[in-house]
Motif scaffolding. Structure first.
Motif, PDB file in Angstrom:
ATOM      1  N   ASP B  13       0.856  -1.191   0.000  1.00 19.16           N
ATOM      2  CA  ASP B  13       0.000   0.000   0.000  1.00 19.16           C
ATOM      3  C   ASP B  13       0.886   1.233   0.000  1.00 19.16           C
ATOM      4  N   ASP B  14       0.433   2.290  -0.663  1.00 24.58           N
ATOM      5  CA  ASP B  14       1.268   3.489  -0.718  1.00 24.58           C
ATOM      6  C   ASP B  14       0.842   4.545   0.304  1.00 24.58           C
ATOM      7  N   LYS B  39       5.658  -0.320  -0.858  1.00 26.73           N
ATOM      8  CA  LYS B  39       4.922   0.900  -1.205  1.00 26.73           C
ATOM      9  C   LYS B  39       4.216   0.797  -2.560  1.00 26.73           C
ATOM     10  N   ASN B  40       4.566  -0.200  -3.362  1.00 26.85           N
ATOM     11  CA  ASN B  40       3.848  -0.401  -4.633  1.00 26.85           C
ATOM     12  C   ASN B  40       4.071  -1.809  -5.141  1.00 26.85           C
ATOM     13  N   MET B  70      -2.017   2.378  -6.773  1.00 26.35           N
ATOM     14  CA  MET B  70      -0.649   2.657  -6.327  1.00 26.35           C
ATOM     15  C   MET B  70       0.174   3.160  -7.510  1.00 26.35           C
ATOM     16  N   ASP B  74       0.368  -0.829 -10.183  1.00 22.67           N
ATOM     17  CA  ASP B  74      -0.816  -0.856  -9.331  1.00 22.67           C
ATOM     18  C   ASP B  74      -1.168  -2.285  -8.925  1.00 22.67           C
TER      19      ASP B  74
END
Lengths: 496, 137
Positions: B13-14, B39-40, B70, B74
């Motif tokens: 998750d960002d 983060k992605n 993201m 994504d």
């Protein structure tokens, strides 16, 4: 067969004729007549004065009369009438075309003895030729009047291209809608001046198909008047065949539909605008719901955690994180605000803006960033230097594209940004090309202009710039497209 | 009747704030022993690919919670890439989508994919997290 019958009847006729010595004769005034005797036909003076002198005497044969003087469209009917008249004394009245002096056909009404009261008892059979001059003229006038009215009221002109004589004919209405003088002579050689370039190609194709394959056409096409005014025309055409089924010309009409077409195009434009606005609204609604939801869901998660925690310290810590959430919520709302402002602009604020002036402003406002990145900006606005636009938008577009180029510059070279304007299909185009890291459009093409979409591991990649740029351009009915090659360049092309 | 604790969970998750909150829940509720965060999609995919090369089994997570929206890669693209390699791990990896998107298109798409166990809409509640981690163990 016909010939044999006709001879036999003539013999019969001659037999009866011999017995009659002094037949009463019709008055040879302005009506001409033919006296039918034996195998021959005797022409009256008046008749001869119409058709010209045919032979040394006034005598002609039936065959000669039918084959050379009667128009071929009337000859069969005449032959039938003639024999019924001779054989059974059946009267007739036939309107027919007869070849007169100077090779012109003229219309006559042909009648028999029965139509002349004082010849009722005559034994000689006569044919009377009454010129239809007066009656026909009246009728033609009436027809011409209706035709002209129809042509004028519907702005429809007709035309004919004769392949045999290699000539083109226009009626007055065609000349009028194309703004040519009444004595203007059209020609296929000059056809390219009747159409704008693109439409000329279409016209050529249609004419070619019609003349070679006999395909009729019915199309909407732009034409050029003599005064070089472009206007919309409905053009219909169909092949003209001769007896051998060979195409010898094309006949058709041009109808001026410019006013209707303008309305139609206008309607189409309006509907396009509405469709694109609708699309943007949907998009916006989605963005709003999605982007706001991520913050509110964080808020509710915090609240839940606060409730679940017993330690006071931890609770205070959690309350602290609410600050972070509200500040990013604030950012999002500001971004959304920016988007909303774009949606509500009107055309009123448009004014002529010079590209160079706009670029100068942008360069001043981000002078430091440009200097720091050692970026070179090369611009060429010689082809189109001014555009009617919202000045703030043009600056915002240039600012976003330039900072984008600088943000995603190639690590091994200083950024060079080329900005040019030009015309394409009568529309102004602005192109911004850089030598940066490029972007894989196959992968990211559909997301390039999305909100909060970033494609690089870049610290200051927020993902709002291109989204705003696209919205600004589209709000003013423009288009933005990207072309790129990874590691080489990115070009943004804006069609205003 | 609590099952064995999940050894390793993975969050992709960002949203930093969300990650911090989830981390806090997992720690206070002791839902798993270890947690890794990416983060992605690209970061996590790189991680999984390196695991395959080094066959480092104990670093393969039991459960993945992935966001959809993201940068760079994504959630959808990650899921697509991950589906291709997931069978090469000797472990069942349960994948959940946790997204703030309530778009029916996204939800239907998630339902059509076998790789995805369930689609959870943010805000996720503590109970939900407990249930997921319980089932996965």
């Amino acid at each position: 067969m016909l010939c044999l019958r006709h001879k036999r009847i003539n013999i019969h006729l001659s037999n009866t004729m011999v017995q009659v010595k002094v037949p009463p004769k019709p008055i040879d005034s302005n009506i001409g007549y033919l006296e039918l005797k034996n195998d021959d036909i005797y022409c009256s003076k008046a008749f001869l004065s119409h058709v010209g002198k045919l032979t040394k005497d006034k005598k002609i044969s039936l065959d000669f009369f039918i084959n050379n003087l009667v128009h071929k469209d009337d000859s069969n009917q005449f032959r039938n009438n003639y024999f019924s008249y001779i054989k059974n004394n059946l009267p007739f009245r036939q309107s027919m075309l007869i070849l007169c002096k100077k090779g012109k056909y003229e219309e006559f009404v042909c009648t028999t003895n029965q139509n002349n009261i004082h010849l009722n008892n005559a034994t000689t059979k006569f044919l009377f030729f009454n010129k239809r001059k007066f009656k026909t003229n009246k009728r033609v006038k009436k027809h011409k009047f209706y035709y002209k009215e129809a042509a004028e009221m519907t702005s429809t002109g007709s035309w004919y291209v004769d392949f045999i004589k290699r000539k083109s004919y226009w009626d007055q209405q065609t000349r009028r809608i194309l703004e040519y003088p009444e004595d203007y002579k059209p020609s296929l050689r000059k056809a390219s001046s009747y159409y704008p370039k693109k439409d000329y190609e279409l016209a050529k194709k249609l004419f070619y198909r019609c003349s070679t394959n006999g395909e009729s056409f019915n199309t909407e096409i732009k034409m050029l008047t003599k005064n070089n005014r472009e206007f919309w025309v409905r053009a219909k055409g169909k092949p003209v065949f001769n007896d051998q089924k060979k195409i010898i010309g094309i006949r058709g009409i041009f109808q001026d539909i410019d006013a209707t077409k303008a309305k139609e195009l206008n309607l189409q434009r309006t509907s396009d605008i509405i469709a694109s606005q609708n699309k943007r609204l949907f998009n916006f609604a989605y963005i709003v719901s999605h982007n706001l939801r991520s913050h509110t869901s964080n808020l509710s998660l915090v609240m839940e955690l606060i409730n679940a925690t017993k330690s006071k310290e931890e609770k205070l810590e959690l309350i602290d994180s609410i600050k972070d959430i509200t500040s990013s919520l604030n950012d999002t709302i500001e971004h959304l605000n920016e988007v909303v402002t774009i949606q509500t602009i009107t055309n009123k604020s448009k004014s002529p803006v010079q590209f160079s002036e706009s670029l100068r402003h942008v360069k001043t406002s981000i002078g430091q960033i440009i200097a720091k990145s050692r970026a070179t900006i090369i611009s060429d606005f010689t082809k189109v230097d001014t555009i009617n636009y919202i000045p703030a938008y043009l600056e915002s577009i240039l600012l976003n594209l330039i900072t984008n180029s600088i943000k995603y510059k190639h690590p091994e070279r200083d950024p060079i940004i080329k900005i040019v304007s030009y015309l394409e299909d009568n529309k102004t185009v602005l192109e911004v090309t850089d030598n940066g890291i490029g972007i894989d459009l196959e992968k990211f093409g559909d997301k390039l202009f999305g909100m909060y979409k970033t494609f690089h591991y870049n610290k200051d990649a927020v993902g709002i710039g291109l989204f705003i740029t696209k919205n600004q351009i589209e709000a003013l009915n423009g288009q933005i497209n990207a072309f790129s090659e990874v590691e080489k360049f990115t070009t943004f092309k804006i069609t205003f | 009747m609590k099952n064995k604790l999940i050894e390793l969970a993975c969050i992709i998750d960002d949203d930093d704030i969300y990650i911090n909150l989830i981390r806090r829940i997992i720690e206070t509720k002791k839902l798993c022993e270890n947690l890794i965060v990416f983060k992605n999609g690209k970061q996590s995919l790189d991680y999984f690919e390196s695991l395959l090369q080094n066959s480092n089994e104990d670093k393969v997570p039991d459960i993945i919670l992935i966001d959809l929206n993201m940068p760079i890669m994504d959630g959808w693209e990650f899921i697509e890439q991950f589906t291709k390699i997931k069978n090469r791990f000797n472990k069942l990896i349960t994948l959940y989508i946790v997204s703030s998107s309530i778009n029916p298109v996204d939800i239907d798409r998630a339902k059509s994919l076998n790789t995805i166990k369930d689609y959870l809409v943010k805000p996720i509640v503590i109970n939900q997290l407990e249930t997921i981690f319980d089932i996965s163990a």
